[in-house]
Design a protein around this motif. Structure first.
Motif, short mmCIF file in Angstrom:
data_model
loop_
_atom_site.label_atom_id
_atom_site.label_comp_id
_atom_site.label_asym_id
_atom_site.label_seq_id
_atom_site.Cartn_x
_atom_site.Cartn_y
_atom_site.Cartn_z
N ARG A 87 0.82 -1.21 0.00
CA ARG A 87 0.00 0.00 0.00
C ARG A 87 0.85 1.26 0.00
O ARG A 87 0.32 2.37 -0.05
CB ARG A 87 -0.91 0.02 1.24
CG ARG A 87 -1.90 -1.14 1.30
CD ARG A 87 -2.93 -1.09 0.21
NE ARG A 87 -3.89 -2.20 0.30
CZ ARG A 87 -4.80 -2.46 -0.63
NH1 ARG A 87 -4.86 -1.71 -1.71
NH2 ARG A 87 -5.62 -3.48 -0.48
N SER A 146 -15.44 -12.96 -4.72
CA SER A 146 -14.66 -11.73 -4.94
C SER A 146 -13.31 -11.99 -5.58
O SER A 146 -12.89 -11.29 -6.52
CB SER A 146 -14.46 -11.01 -3.60
OG SER A 146 -15.70 -10.60 -3.06
N VAL A 189 -14.19 -6.87 -9.50
CA VAL A 189 -13.66 -6.51 -8.18
C VAL A 189 -12.20 -6.10 -8.28
O VAL A 189 -11.77 -5.09 -7.71
CB VAL A 189 -13.83 -7.68 -7.19
CG1 VAL A 189 -13.04 -7.43 -5.90
CG2 VAL A 189 -15.30 -7.91 -6.87
N HIS A 190 -11.42 -6.86 -9.03
CA HIS A 190 -10.00 -6.54 -9.18
C HIS A 190 -9.79 -5.24 -9.93
O HIS A 190 -8.86 -4.48 -9.63
CB HIS A 190 -9.28 -7.70 -9.88
CG HIS A 190 -9.15 -8.93 -9.03
ND1 HIS A 190 -8.24 -9.04 -8.01
CD2 HIS A 190 -9.85 -10.10 -9.04
CE1 HIS A 190 -8.35 -10.22 -7.43
NE2 HIS A 190 -9.32 -10.89 -8.04
N GLU A 223 -11.97 -2.67 -9.92
CA GLU A 223 -12.38 -1.61 -8.99
C GLU A 223 -11.31 -1.33 -7.94
O GLU A 223 -11.16 -0.19 -7.48
CB GLU A 223 -13.69 -2.01 -8.31
CG GLU A 223 -14.90 -2.00 -9.24
CD GLU A 223 -16.09 -2.74 -8.66
OE1 GLU A 223 -15.99 -3.25 -7.51
OE2 GLU A 223 -17.12 -2.83 -9.35
N LYS A 224 -10.54 -2.35 -7.57
CA LYS A 224 -9.51 -2.19 -6.56
C LYS A 224 -8.13 -1.96 -7.17
O LYS A 224 -7.11 -2.05 -6.48
CB LYS A 224 -9.47 -3.44 -5.65
CG LYS A 224 -10.77 -3.70 -4.89
CD LYS A 224 -11.09 -2.58 -3.92
CE LYS A 224 -12.33 -2.90 -3.11
NZ LYS A 224 -12.66 -1.80 -2.17
N ASP A 225 -8.09 -1.64 -8.46
CA ASP A 225 -6.83 -1.32 -9.15
C ASP A 225 -5.79 -2.43 -9.01
O ASP A 225 -4.60 -2.18 -8.78
CB ASP A 225 -6.26 0.00 -8.62
CG ASP A 225 -7.14 1.19 -8.96
OD1 ASP A 225 -7.69 1.21 -10.08
OD2 ASP A 225 -7.29 2.08 -8.10
N SER A 226 -6.26 -3.68 -9.11
CA SER A 226 -5.40 -4.85 -9.04
C SER A 226 -4.75 -5.01 -7.66
O SER A 226 -3.72 -5.66 -7.52
CB SER A 226 -4.31 -4.81 -10.12
OG SER A 226 -3.92 -6.10 -10.51
N MET A 227 -5.40 -4.43 -6.64
CA MET A 227 -4.87 -4.49 -5.28
C MET A 227 -5.94 -4.96 -4.31
O MET A 227 -5.98 -4.54 -3.15
CB MET A 227 -4.38 -3.09 -4.86
CG MET A 227 -3.27 -2.55 -5.73
SD MET A 227 -1.64 -2.96 -5.11
CE MET A 227 -1.46 -1.70 -3.88
N PHE A 228 -6.81 -5.86 -4.75
CA PHE A 228 -7.87 -6.35 -3.87
C PHE A 228 -7.29 -7.05 -2.65
O PHE A 228 -7.78 -6.92 -1.54
CB PHE A 228 -8.80 -7.29 -4.65
CG PHE A 228 -9.81 -7.99 -3.78
CD1 PHE A 228 -10.82 -7.27 -3.16
CD2 PHE A 228 -9.75 -9.36 -3.58
CE1 PHE A 228 -11.76 -7.90 -2.35
CE2 PHE A 228 -10.68 -10.00 -2.78
CZ PHE A 228 -11.69 -9.27 -2.16
N ASN A 229 -6.26 -7.84 -2.88
CA ASN A 229 -5.50 -8.42 -1.76
C ASN A 229 -4.02 -8.20 -2.03
O ASN A 229 -3.65 -7.63 -3.06
CB ASN A 229 -5.83 -9.89 -1.56
CG ASN A 229 -5.32 -10.75 -2.69
OD1 ASN A 229 -5.28 -10.31 -3.84
ND2 ASN A 229 -4.93 -11.98 -2.40
#
Length: 354
Positions: free
Chosen positions: A41, A217, A223-224, A226-232
């Motif tokens: 992050r 998810s 989902v990925h 929307e999370k800019d390829s940073m979902f996890n």
């Protein structure tokens, strides 16, 4: 001494990429931290993944055309599943050109009807099927552009009214194509892009959101996105090394710059396979892969002597896949022409002493 690495993957990458990546393991951008320990992050890594995603689209000529690039876990094998999870509502069309497309078909059948529109299984996948029809009511059409095990490669792609999905794991970034003809491209990194541990998916966003099922998810492309390829937590080191390799490729003139070198390497080896009476190519000539030439010794030839010669020449990874046997010389973007010449010299030496 650096070996001549013909491994099918994980495979050779440019020496400068190895050097920069190893420096970052000790100290990433003079931060006092290793790339292995920085937060995903952190501003430093967010800039890495954003540049890598943007650079992929730039190199493919897909910027500002409704596409997004994702870095995902699970390699291409997980993409067999995700493709069907996100796109297959009723029926999908597939070509079967080898082990990897067979596995993709198996996963797709969990979600709906799969129509195998063409297969080269009758000749043990030694050719690429042609002149087949794709159902216009299919949710998508899936193909595998290059087959590492059997050494075949699609030279053109069918024009179809349905979304075109392609597994490009083993020839991604190696040749010039109109990438806008594809609605979804996916690839494991460990051939031409980076180390094992990450896959890339390039998706035309308007093909998503059309299935009625609930998608977990982690399996949901939206989902990925929307999370800019940073979902996890993403595989930080693999993405960083992929960025270094993308930068290297751009500096080499992009895909257009590397394609000519790949063709030259393939021509050098295939010419020797066809000339030398002790060797025989596996794949049909018109369908030969420029990435993964496959060949064998003619019956009755002394395999032990040939194996001894190429190993003494500091060559690595020449044995064929266990499914097919024989030999496979994987020649990805970073493999220099001189390595191919060393292999050709060994083949000619073997001819002289046999």
């Amino acid at each position: 001494m650096k070996k001549h690495n013909f491994s099918a993957g994980p495979c050779i990458l440019p020496q400068e990429v190895f050097e920069k990546a190893s420096e970052a393991v000790l100290d990433f951008n003079n931060s006092g931290l290793s790339i292995l320990e920085i937060s995903h992050r952190s501003e430093a890594f967010v800039s890495v993944i954003e540049e890598a995603r943007s650079l992929i689209l730039e190199i493919l000529g897909l910027q500002n055309k409704g596409y997004t690039a994702l870095f995902l876990h699970g390699g291409a094998s997980t993409q067999f599943l995700m493709t069907a999870y996100n796109l297959l509502e009723k029926k999908a069309a597939y070509t079967n050109t080898g082990t990897w497309s067979t596995k993709a078909i198996k996963e797709a059948k969990l979600f709906g009807e799969v129509v195998e529109v063409a297969s080269s299984k009758d000749k043990n996948f030694a050719y690429i099927p042609k002149n087949y029809s794709i159902p216009t009511d299919a949710d998508y059409f899936h193909c595998t552009s290059n087959n590492t095990i059997y050494g075949t490669q699609m030279k053109s792609f069918p024009k179809t009214e349905v979304p075109l999905v392609c597994d490009m794991s083993s020839d991604f970034l190696s040749r010039s194509l109109d990438f806008s003809q594809f609605d979804l491209i996916y690839a494991g990194a460990q051939k031409n892009m980076g180390p094992a541990g990450v896959a890339v998916a390039i998706i035309k966003e308007d093909i998503l959101g059309k299935v009625k099922r609930q998608i977990p998810s982690m399996m949901n492309y939206k989902v990925h996105i929307e999370k800019d390829s940073m979902f996890n937590t993403p595989p930080v080191f693999a993405i960083y090394t992929s960025l270094l390799n993308l930068q290297w490729l751009k500096n080499k003139g992009g895909i257009a710059g590397i394609e000519g070198k790949n063709i030259e390497k393939a021509a050098l080896l295939y010419n020797e396979i066809d000339r030398n009476p002790l060797f025989i190519g596996y794949a049909n000539k018109e369908d030969r892969s420029i990435m993964n030439p496959t060949f064998n010794l003619i019956e009755g030839t002394d395999k032990a002597t040939f194996d001894k010669l190429w190993k003494e020449a500091n060559i690595n990874g020449l044995n064929g896949h266990r499914v097919l046997g024989g030999y496979r010389a994987s020649m990805y973007n970073a493999l220099p022409l001189k390595s191919v010449q060393v292999l050709v010299d060994v083949m000619q030496q073997f001819e002289k002493i046999s």
